[in-house]
Design a protein around this motif. Structure first.
Motif, short mmCIF file in Angstrom:
data_model
loop_
_atom_site.label_atom_id
_atom_site.label_comp_id
_atom_site.label_asym_id
_atom_site.label_seq_id
_atom_site.Cartn_x
_atom_site.Cartn_y
_atom_site.Cartn_z
N ALA A 1 0.39 -1.10 -0.20
CA ALA A 1 0.03 0.39 0.20
C ALA A 1 1.03 0.89 0.16
N SER A 2 2.41 1.11 1.02
CA SER A 2 2.87 2.23 0.25
C SER A 2 4.45 2.77 -0.18
N CYS A 3 4.33 1.53 -1.00
CA CYS A 3 5.01 1.33 -2.63
C CYS A 3 5.58 2.13 -2.81
N THR A 4 6.70 2.40 -3.15
CA THR A 4 7.09 2.74 -4.34
C THR A 4 8.15 2.86 -5.46
N ARG A 5 8.34 0.79 -5.50
CA ARG A 5 9.30 0.90 -6.13
C ARG A 5 9.39 1.01 -7.84
N CYS A 6 8.19 2.20 -8.56
CA CYS A 6 8.12 1.89 -9.85
C CYS A 6 7.70 3.54 -9.76
N ARG A 7 7.04 4.24 -11.22
CA ARG A 7 6.47 5.01 -10.67
C ARG A 7 5.35 5.01 -11.19
N LEU A 8 4.83 3.54 -11.09
CA LEU A 8 3.55 3.59 -11.37
C LEU A 8 2.71 3.95 -9.70
N ALA A 9 3.96 3.91 -8.70
CA ALA A 9 3.03 4.35 -7.79
C ALA A 9 2.55 6.48 -7.42
N GLU A 10 2.88 6.97 -8.97
CA GLU A 10 2.83 8.64 -8.98
C GLU A 10 1.49 8.88 -9.06
N THR B 1 -4.64 5.60 -6.99
CA THR B 1 -5.77 6.25 -6.20
C THR B 1 -5.23 5.11 -4.84
N HIS B 2 -5.87 3.99 -5.59
CA HIS B 2 -5.44 2.96 -4.44
C HIS B 2 -4.44 1.51 -4.99
N VAL B 3 -3.54 0.75 -3.86
CA VAL B 3 -2.54 0.03 -4.13
C VAL B 3 -3.75 -1.56 -4.76
N VAL B 4 -4.50 -2.16 -6.27
CA VAL B 4 -5.07 -3.41 -5.85
C VAL B 4 -4.76 -4.42 -5.46
N PHE B 5 -4.38 -4.92 -4.39
CA PHE B 5 -3.32 -5.77 -3.41
C PHE B 5 -3.95 -7.02 -4.34
N GLY B 6 -4.98 -7.67 -3.85
CA GLY B 6 -5.94 -8.74 -3.98
C GLY B 6 -6.75 -9.15 -3.47
N GLY C 1 -10.63 -0.06 -5.72
CA GLY C 1 -8.75 -1.32 -4.48
C GLY C 1 -9.14 -2.49 -4.51
N LEU C 2 -10.50 -2.87 -5.43
CA LEU C 2 -9.87 -4.19 -5.61
C LEU C 2 -10.07 -4.51 -6.62
N PRO C 3 -9.80 -6.62 -7.19
CA PRO C 3 -9.13 -6.35 -8.32
C PRO C 3 -10.94 -6.83 -8.76
N PHE C 4 -10.82 -6.58 -10.70
CA PHE C 4 -11.78 -7.27 -11.32
C PHE C 4 -13.40 -6.49 -10.76
N VAL C 5 -13.44 -5.50 -11.33
CA VAL C 5 -14.45 -4.91 -10.50
C VAL C 5 -15.20 -3.63 -11.54
N GLY C 6 -14.78 -4.01 -13.00
CA GLY C 6 -15.70 -3.38 -13.71
C GLY C 6 -16.36 -4.19 -14.50
N ARG C 7 -16.41 -4.08 -16.01
CA ARG C 7 -17.28 -4.61 -16.85
C ARG C 7 -16.76 -5.92 -16.94
N SER C 8 -15.36 -5.86 -17.21
CA SER C 8 -14.11 -7.76 -17.68
C SER C 8 -14.28 -8.48 -15.87
#
Length: 197
Positions: free
Chosen positions: A19-28, A31-36, A59-66
């Motif tokens: 949740a506080s990871c900054t290992r890559c540019r996607l952290a910038e 809105t939420h880390v989606v861990f699983g 913050g949850l995986p696979f919640v959209g149309r797919s």
């Protein structure tokens, strides 16, 4: 193998760390880390590519149309979302839902490896090209990889490749192929349940 309470604690700590990871540019831009999400004792783990806009917002995986289509497929084989484990190769959304970059995949690889190692599912369902090529370390397409059982990792967890639900929403003609892949995964689970411990 059943996940122990110690593993659940470690998974919770790992999710907190992510949740506080900054290992890559996607952290910038996240809105939420989606861990699983899902069961800690799940027999099947579903691994997708990465969060989309709705996943990033919730913050949850696979919640959209797919995700709704994935839920329907799971229900058709007798599983609720809370009975499986669902995660992604990436834990943060790439801008404009572009494909993950190799360094982003590498930055997230430890999280996914730990999730699989601790949960020890009886089968992995890999959805989409990025998940398949990352997990199997191959350049082959989903079309070439699906329809057969692959082994994942040192513990040789059976892995089935199928199309991503987002792809199926655009290419309805491939839904019967995805259904066959799900049936293959169910066959693996049935065999695993009958096998002696």
């Amino acid at each position: 193998m059943t996940t122990s309470f110690d593993d659940i604690d470690v998974l919770s700590e790992l999710a907190h760390l992510a949740a506080s990871c900054t290992r890559c540019r996607l952290a910038e831009g996240r809105t939420h880390v989606v861990f699983g999400a899902g069961a800690h004792d799940a027999e099947v783990m579903i691994v997708g590519e990465g969060p989309g806009q709705q996943e990033d917002e919730q913050g949850l995986p696979f919640v959209g149309r797919s995700g709704q289509l994935l839920t329907k497929f799971l229900e058709a084989i007798g599983y609720g979302r809370d009975e499986v484990s669902i995660c992604n190769i990436l834990k943060c959304r790439p801008p404009d839902n572009r494909n993950p970059a190799p360094d982003e995949i590498l930055a997230c690889s430890g999280y996914l490896a730990s999730q699989i190692s601790m949960l020890q599912p009886k089968a992995i369902l890999s959805v989409g090209g990025v998940a398949a090529t990352t997990l199997l370390e191959t350049g082959q397409s989903v079309g070439k990889l699906r329809g057969e059982v692959h082994d994942f990792g040192e513990s040789r967890i059976p892995l089935v490749v199928t199309y991503h639900p987002a792809y199926l929403l655009r290419n309805e003609a491939e839904k019967p192929s995805a259904w066959k892949d799900l049936q293959l995964a169910m066959k693996l689970l049935d065999e695993a349940r009958r096998a002696p411990e």
